[in-house]
Design an enzyme around this catalytic site. Structure first.
Site, short mmCIF file in Angstrom:
data_model
loop_
_atom_site.label_atom_id
_atom_site.label_comp_id
_atom_site.label_asym_id
_atom_site.label_seq_id
_atom_site.Cartn_x
_atom_site.Cartn_y
_atom_site.Cartn_z
N CYS A 2 46.84 38.33 40.27
CA CYS A 2 48.25 38.52 39.90
C CYS A 2 48.55 38.12 38.46
O CYS A 2 47.99 37.18 37.94
CB CYS A 2 49.22 37.76 40.80
SG CYS A 2 49.06 38.19 42.53
N GLY A 28 46.45 42.88 38.61
CA GLY A 28 46.94 43.37 39.89
C GLY A 28 47.61 44.71 39.73
O GLY A 28 48.40 44.90 38.81
N ASN A 106 51.57 33.55 40.73
CA ASN A 106 50.15 33.86 40.89
C ASN A 106 49.59 32.68 41.66
O ASN A 106 49.46 31.60 41.11
CB ASN A 106 49.50 33.97 39.50
CG ASN A 106 47.98 34.13 39.56
OD1 ASN A 106 47.31 33.95 38.56
ND2 ASN A 106 47.44 34.48 40.70
N GLY A 107 49.30 32.91 42.93
CA GLY A 107 48.85 31.75 43.70
C GLY A 107 48.33 32.08 45.07
O GLY A 107 48.08 33.25 45.40
N TYR A 250 35.38 36.82 34.31
CA TYR A 250 35.79 38.18 34.67
C TYR A 250 37.29 38.49 34.55
O TYR A 250 37.65 39.52 34.00
CB TYR A 250 35.33 38.46 36.11
CG TYR A 250 35.86 39.73 36.70
CD1 TYR A 250 35.31 40.97 36.37
CD2 TYR A 250 36.93 39.71 37.60
CE1 TYR A 250 35.80 42.14 36.92
CE2 TYR A 250 37.42 40.89 38.15
CZ TYR A 250 36.86 42.09 37.80
OH TYR A 250 37.36 43.25 38.33
P1 AMP Z 1 30.88 43.37 44.43
O1 AMP Z 1 30.82 44.82 44.48
O2 AMP Z 1 31.58 42.78 45.62
O3 AMP Z 1 29.54 42.69 44.20
O4 AMP Z 1 31.84 42.99 43.22
C1 AMP Z 1 31.36 42.69 41.99
C2 AMP Z 1 32.12 43.45 40.94
O5 AMP Z 1 33.52 43.21 41.01
C3 AMP Z 1 31.64 43.02 39.58
O6 AMP Z 1 31.33 44.22 38.91
C4 AMP Z 1 32.81 42.32 38.94
O7 AMP Z 1 33.08 42.96 37.70
C5 AMP Z 1 33.98 42.47 39.87
N1 AMP Z 1 34.46 41.18 40.42
C6 AMP Z 1 33.77 40.06 40.61
N2 AMP Z 1 34.52 39.12 41.20
C7 AMP Z 1 35.72 39.63 41.40
C8 AMP Z 1 36.92 39.15 42.01
N3 AMP Z 1 36.98 37.96 42.55
N4 AMP Z 1 37.98 39.97 42.01
C9 AMP Z 1 37.91 41.18 41.48
N5 AMP Z 1 36.79 41.70 40.96
C10 AMP Z 1 35.70 40.95 40.90
#
Ligand code: AMP
Length: 463
Positions: A2, A28, A106-107, A250
């Site tokens: 968020c 978001g 954001n929480g 990230y």
């Molecule tokens: P996954 O497909 O579940 O392994 O997600 C990893 C991908 O999502 C990576 O390419 C990151 O850029 C992104 N990512 C990693 N952690 C998060 C998160 N907590 N929330 C949103 N995107 C994420």
């Protein structure tokens, strides 16, 4: 995650809020909303599902502008608590005959069911599944029913009842409040725009409206904005500072500044550290857009191996992880990233990515690199293995969904089909960031959760 924004004492409060929220869109994309105040009547709230541009049509903006507001708060939503429905969109509000308080937050909350039951026992209706509604109704109950004193005292009382995370803006008829939970898990900064004040999750929201960055709002600090200016109150219980390390890896935009570090530069140094830990021989380095790009540049700089683009991102597609459904996430990778066979064919390449969470994205990326006929794929991550779920305003799913919680690094490497899989060490990560580990929450890597959990939330099921 968020995105939150607030502006006080400015004639262009709404336009500034819309621009700033657009700059925070990466935090978001599921819903957006704005509450405005003009000092005379109760704040007015407009919100909807979708991106900022989708929600704030000309008509909606006209409607908000009608009252000549001088203050506004807004939010872009990524759902962690509650489904993606309008009732869960923010700002949430609490109202009585005399007052309406709106919150943009954001929480997340660890004791949501207990606190909801507590409010319901007091005769307060809870309409959504969203933690921000519980927070604002707790504040309103403390202020209007328990009469703890001025609103800042009610915010402090809320902080004593709620276990969780909040970086929030609160708007009343004539005042704005900005506050952060005592651990400071999510970011929140203060800035100045002409004669007015601004607050935002990230400093990139200040840049878009030419606001001047002043400082970060401290964990546990409450800022009060009124016609006399701004003042700070520190009444929340002091805790260890615990900014989410993933903001550096990230979440935050590369052009944002946190703790005086530009994220782009910190991420480049993560790539340099990766080369120190994995000095590979390769024909070229590519980054997985967008977050992997600075890491790849850093690896290239440290190694002398050429940096190539290799992969083009469709910039009209949002972040794939943000799609709440797994099926959508899988297809979102393909529509988002295109690996150029003419660049990749026959190459021994290092690909830099920020993280692997469930493993869906990386699996697809490696498949696509193979389809583009890469000869060797060395996948390097600018983060350590993601082993534990996050309960602090991120939707990472249950522990069994996290690939590094179930498998060893060699097992993941063979599942992905890569020649090398290298995760940045925790020490390397902190060296790259250039700040003390004591300032951060890194529970997703270490299991060292800063907020003690009285009750294990549902994400622990299956442990
Ligand atoms: P996954 O497909 O579940 O392994 O997600 C990893 C991908 O999502 C990576 O390419 C990151 O850029 C992104 N990512 C990693 N952690 C998060 C998160 N907590 N929330 C949103 N995107 C994420």
């Amino acid at each position: 995650m968020c995105g939150v924004f607030g502006i006080y004492g400015h004639v262009n409060a709404i336009d500034a809020a819309v621009l700033a929220l657009r700059a925070l869109q990466h935090r978001g994309q599921e819903a957006a909303g704005i509450a405005v105040a003009n000092g005379v009547r109760q704040p007015k709230v407009r919100k909807g599902l979708g991106t900022v541009i989708q929600v704030f049509s000309k008509e909606v903006l006209q409607d908000l502008n009608e009252r000549g507001p001088f203050a506004a708060i807004g939010q872009t939503r990524y759902s962690t608590k509650g489904t993606n429905t309008l009732v869960n969109a923010q700002p949430h509000w609490a109202e009585s005959l005399q007052e309406l308080f709106a919150i943009a937050d954001n929480g997340d909350m660890l004791n949501l069911p207990e606190q909801k039951a507590r409010l319901e026992k007091m005769g307060i209706d809870i309409l959504s599944g969203n933690d921000a509604e519980i927070k604002i109704k707790t504040i309103a109950a403390e202020y209007l029913i328990n009469r703890v004193g001025p609103l800042e005292q009610a915010i402090i009382a809320m902080s004593e009842q709620i276990q969780g995370v909040y970086s929030s803006c609160l708007l009343t008829r004539d005042k704005m409040y900005a506050f952060r939970d005592p651990h400071g898990i999510r970011p929140l900064s203060l800035g100045k725009l002409d004669t007015g004040w601004v607050v935002a999750s990230e400093t990139c929201a200040f840049d878009v409206i030419n606001a001047e960055y002043i400082r970060e709002i401290e964990p546990g600090e409450i800022l009060i904005f009124d016609q006399n200016g701004v003042r700070s109150v520190n009444g929340m219980k002091a805790c260890r500072k615990s900014l989410c390390i993933f903001e550096f890896i990230y979440f935050a935009r590369p052009d944002s500044i946190i703790y005086d570090k530009l994220l782009e530069e910190a991420r480049k140094r993560m790539g340099e550290e990766l080369f120190r830990e994995y000095p590979l021989e390769a024909d070229m380095v590519i980054g997985i857009p967008d977050t992997g790009l600075p890491g790849a540049m850093g690896y290239s700089k440290a190694s002398g191996i050429a940096y190539e683009r290799g992969c083009i991102k469709n910039s009209y597609i949002g972040r794939s992880f943000i799609e709440p459904q797994q099926f959508m996430r899988e297809h979102a990778v393909q529509i988002k990233l295109n690996f150029m066979e003419r660049v990749i064919r026959g190459k021994n390449l290092v690909a830099v990515e920020d993280s692997i969470v469930r493993g869906t994205t990386s699996e697809r990326i490696v498949q696509m690199l193979r389809q583009a006929r890469a000869e060797k794929v060395h996948l390097l991550l600018t983060s350590p293995p993601y082993k534990r779920p996050c309960f602090y305003a991120i939707d990472t799913g249950r522990r069994e969904e996290l690939i590094a919680a179930r498998m060893s690094v060699p097992e993941i490497a063979s599942k992905l089909g890569v020649n090398t899989l290298g995760y940045l060490s925790l020490d390397g990560l902190y060296r790259a960031i250039g700040l003390e580990r004591e300032l951060f929450c890194d529970a997703c890597f270490t299991g060292d959760y800063p907020i003690p959990m009285e009750h294990e939330p549902s994400k622990f099921e299956g442990e």
